[in-house]
Design an enzyme around this catalytic site. Structure first.
Site, mmCIF file in Angstrom:
data_model
loop_
_atom_site.group_PDB
_atom_site.id
_atom_site.type_symbol
_atom_site.label_atom_id
_atom_site.label_comp_id
_atom_site.label_asym_id
_atom_site.label_seq_id
_atom_site.Cartn_x
_atom_site.Cartn_y
_atom_site.Cartn_z
ATOM 1 N N ASP A 1 0.845 -1.201 0.000
ATOM 2 C CA ASP A 1 0.000 0.000 0.000
ATOM 3 C C ASP A 1 0.877 1.247 0.000
ATOM 4 O O ASP A 1 1.890 1.274 -0.702
ATOM 5 C CB ASP A 1 -0.937 -0.035 1.219
ATOM 6 C CG ASP A 1 -2.246 0.696 0.976
ATOM 7 O OD1 ASP A 1 -3.256 0.029 0.739
ATOM 8 O OD2 ASP A 1 -2.254 1.944 1.009
ATOM 9 N N HIS B 1 -3.878 6.183 3.840
ATOM 10 C CA HIS B 1 -4.538 4.961 3.381
ATOM 11 C C HIS B 1 -3.875 3.694 3.917
ATOM 12 O O HIS B 1 -4.529 2.799 4.473
ATOM 13 C CB HIS B 1 -4.553 4.951 1.849
ATOM 14 C CG HIS B 1 -5.400 3.896 1.237
ATOM 15 N ND1 HIS B 1 -4.915 2.637 0.915
ATOM 16 C CD2 HIS B 1 -6.699 3.898 0.858
ATOM 17 C CE1 HIS B 1 -5.884 1.918 0.373
ATOM 18 N NE2 HIS B 1 -6.983 2.658 0.326
ATOM 19 N N SER C 1 -11.330 -1.026 -0.117
ATOM 20 C CA SER C 1 -9.996 -0.947 0.481
ATOM 21 C C SER C 1 -10.027 -1.256 1.967
ATOM 22 O O SER C 1 -9.020 -1.683 2.538
ATOM 23 C CB SER C 1 -9.406 0.453 0.287
ATOM 24 O OG SER C 1 -8.934 0.633 -1.015
#
Length: 696
Positions: free
Chosen positions: A134, A174, A465
């Site tokens: 990620d 994120h 996600s």
């Protein structure tokens, strides 16, 4: 008889007037009736233009189009069979799963998806490592914030790259949010992950522009395997298949691993990659009401393969969504200080809320502004309670602020939590939060409210996600309890035991349903898993210690490796010193408690560790022993002592007397999270019979 009728009509008149001039949402009303005269009530209701929906012995439900409550009361006031008329209120399905209420900055919150996926019903065992591909993780100051302490940092490794820089610096929140969903610690503060404290390997693949290439992912898959990971989770994707990328994940799975990737967030039936490869488990998103997320992509599990005369239609689970997990309004870790989080209490009840942009605090009496479409002087000095609808959130908050309101609570007008923004430019300054429709009754029933909006280490995100690392964490949790299984066997168990939702059986939206950890574990308990190809179980670290005053000997001979051999032994003695070897000696320089850690590494690179508290003393001074810890995101210190002989003890902080407390072995202090404190405990009235000092 006439007297009895007069009394009955009088009571009826009182009951009809209580509700006043109201109209039901659907012009639908409940009419309570005498069971013996129900037919008469039904007949009159129909003759008055009503549409009867329900006929119970004690009541009927009737719609009177365009009629207010008082109109219906007037139509039926002379019917002796009618006892009472009231609005037939709408009732919405409540959220099946909810986050714990509270502030993750000072207490631990369990996200709803933990309960929904049964992760709270299993305990993580050793042997798992999840590779998170990620945007990096907040292990140090990064693009958006600082280190988040809600991870088992001793069990987290990573690979840096010249194109994406340090893996331990976030390239946006994120990756940190994803990692927290997988494995945030169960430590009494913040949030807890699906597999709390599970070892992770972090690979940062997104560049400064926020994207990477399929080759980056293929390369990362190899790095994951080299790091000893058995699970890969990817909350990313894009269009077009790539054979190099596909082959890398095929190889990882062929060696016994499990790969998961997000279905995508465009709410269409387009297949995203790498999730669309057969070897990769595609994950969709659902909400806390077991409903599919509106954004969750739903490609078919059938596609055309081959070329020319060899083209044919192939159906395979891997082409579509296989299972889902919570992906709407998911609370997880952020780089420190980079999230905006709200807290809300009405009366004495804490409620879950989401934050709008304005920071601040407000507490006081509440004032209901309806839809908040106009300025209302009644809101002056109060917290405005406003229903969603008709005008923008900013206009609602602005009308509250222009009315003298000190804060705003906006209630959703459909089931579930409301997430929104005030928009730009933002012309408001007062703090505002949003809440779920399910909490409307509690909010309107309260007379006071307290809300705050500010920087936090925790925040919400939506997306497949968020669902993907949730299933990765579930997989790690299940697999740790069934270590002889392969990744494909874990994958199959998750599908076989998922809770069916949507169209009965497998469908393109939910796949086989919502992943359930306990169900999958119970299923595997009745199966026989084969030996995982290419698997390597981590070694077990174990050591004994024997101290004579400050001199201690350490022995790790009881450490073991069930499927290989231990090749290195590494010691950390808690005073800044270290050593290697299966056995070693160390001499400390002062009385005290020391945290000693042994880490062992096997012949395939897997590690295991054990930590013990070791107290040493040269025989001088007091028998008092002091230890301590910080919790509550650093805002709370608990000290523990033993060996004091007096009924009370004196506590010194930073060299100065602080207080006298009963000799019960423990005391807790609220402190500044950014400062350190040195504690010492002495027998009451003595400055000689004292403990070791502990700095926290």
């Amino acid at each position: 008889m006439a007297f009895g009728s007069k009394i009955q009509n009088t009571v009826l008149a009182v009951s009809l007037c209580i509700s006043g001039n109201l109209m039901a949402d659907d012009d639908r009303y409940i009419i309570q009736v005498d069971s013996g005269n129900r037919a008469a009530a039904i007949a009159q209701a129909k003759s008055a233009g009503g549409q009867v929906h329900l006929k119970s012995d004690e009541f009927i439900a009737v719609t009177f189009k365009g009629k207010k409550l008082e109109d219906v009361q007037g139509l039926l006031k002379n019917n002796r069979a009618v006892r009472k008329i009231e609005i037939d209120q709408r009732r919405y399905p409540l959220a099946i799963y909810n986050d714990d209420a509270g502030d993750p900055n000072s207490e631990q919150i369990t996200p709803y998806s933990i309960y929904q996926s049964q992760a709270n019903q299993l305990t993580l065992q050793p042997g798992q490592k999840v590779c998170v591909i990620d945007s990096g993780i907040a292990g140090d100051t990064g693009e958006t914030g600082g280190r988040n302490e809600d991870f088992n940092w001793a069990a987290i490794t990573g690979d840096s790259d010249s194109g994406t820089n340090d893996w331990f610096r976030d390239g946006g929140p994120h990756g940190t949010h994803v990692a927290g969903t997988v494995g945030a610690q169960d430590n009494g503060v913040g949030v807890v992950g699906m597999a709390p404290g599970v070892p992770m390997h972090i690979i940062k693949v997104f560049n400064d522009s926020g994207w990477g290439y399929s080759s980056d992912l293929a390369y990362a898959a190899g790095k994951c395997g080299a790091a000893g990971a058995n699970i890969i989770t990817m909350s990313l994707g894009g269009g077009g298949a790539n054979s190099t990328e596909e082959n890398a994940f095929n190889d990882f799975v062929a060696n016994g691993g499990l790969v998961l990737a997000a279905a995508g967030n465009d709410g269409n039936n387009v297949r995203s990659y790498p999730a669309g490869y057969k070897s990769v488990m595609m994950i969709g998103a659902n909400d806390n009401n077991n409903q599919i997320a509106s954004f969750s992509q739903f490609p078919s599990n059938t596609q055309t393969v081959g070329r020319g005369k060899n083209r044919y239609e192939e159906t395979h689970d891997g082409y579509g969504v296989e299972v889902t997990a919570g992906g709407v309004g998911v609370l997880s870790t952020y780089p420190a200080g980079s999230a905006t989080l709200s807290n809300l209490s009405v009366g004495n009840t804490a409620l879950t809320s989401s934050a709008f942009e304005n920071s601040g605090n407000a507490a006081g009496q509440t004032f209901f502004m309806g839809l908040g479409e106009t300025v209302d002087a009644g809101a002056n000095g109060k917290v405005c309670v406003i229903d969603r609808g008709n005008i923008s959130f900013q206009d609602k908050v602005l009308n509250c602020e222009n009315s003298g309101g000190i804060g705003a609570i906006i209630i959703n007008n459909e089931p579930g939590m409301l997430f929104g923004t005030l928009g730009a430019p933002n012309n408001t300054t007062i703090p505002a939060v949003a809440t779920a429709l399910e909490d409307r009754t509690a909010i309107l029933g309260a007379t006071t409210a307290s809300l705050s909006v500010g920087a936090s280490d925790y925040g919400f995100m939506d997306g497949t996600s968020m669902a993907t690392p949730a299933v990765a964490g579930v997989a790690a949790l299940v697999w740790s309890n069934h270590p002889n299984c392969s990744g494909e066997e874990i994958r199959n168990a998750l599908k076989q035991t998922a809770e069916d939702q949507g169209t009965p059986g497998r469908d393109d939206y939910f796949g086989y349903g919502i992943a359930k950890a306990k169900n999958a574990s119970d299923y595997l308990a009745g199966q026989t898993c084969g030996t995982t190809p290419g698997s390597n179980l981590p070694p077990t670290a174990s050591f004994s210690v024997n101290c004579n005053q400050w001199q201690c000997s350490f022995d790790a001979a009881n450490s073991s490796d069930s499927d290989g051999s231990i090749v290195t032994y590494s010691w950390q003695f808690g005073d800044g010193s270290s050593a290697t070897g299966i056995s070693t000696n160390h001499t400390y320089s002062a009385n005290g408690n020391y945290s000693v850690t042994l880490t062992v590494t096997d012949n395939e690179g897997a590690t295991g560790s054990q930590t013990q508290a070791v107290f040493v003393s040269d025989g001088t001074g007091s028998d008092l022993i002091l230890s301590g810890s910080r919790s509550g995101n650093g805002r709370e210190i608990t000290i523990n002592w033993s060996g004091a002989a007096t009924a009370n003890v004196d506590i010194y902080v930073n060299g100065s007397f602080n207080n006298t407390t009963p000799n019960d072995g423990s005391a807790t202090y609220r402190v500044n999270r950014n400062s350190s404190y040195t504690f010492k405990v002495c027998e009451e009235g003595s400055t000689q019979s004292c403990s070791n000092e502990v700095t926290l």
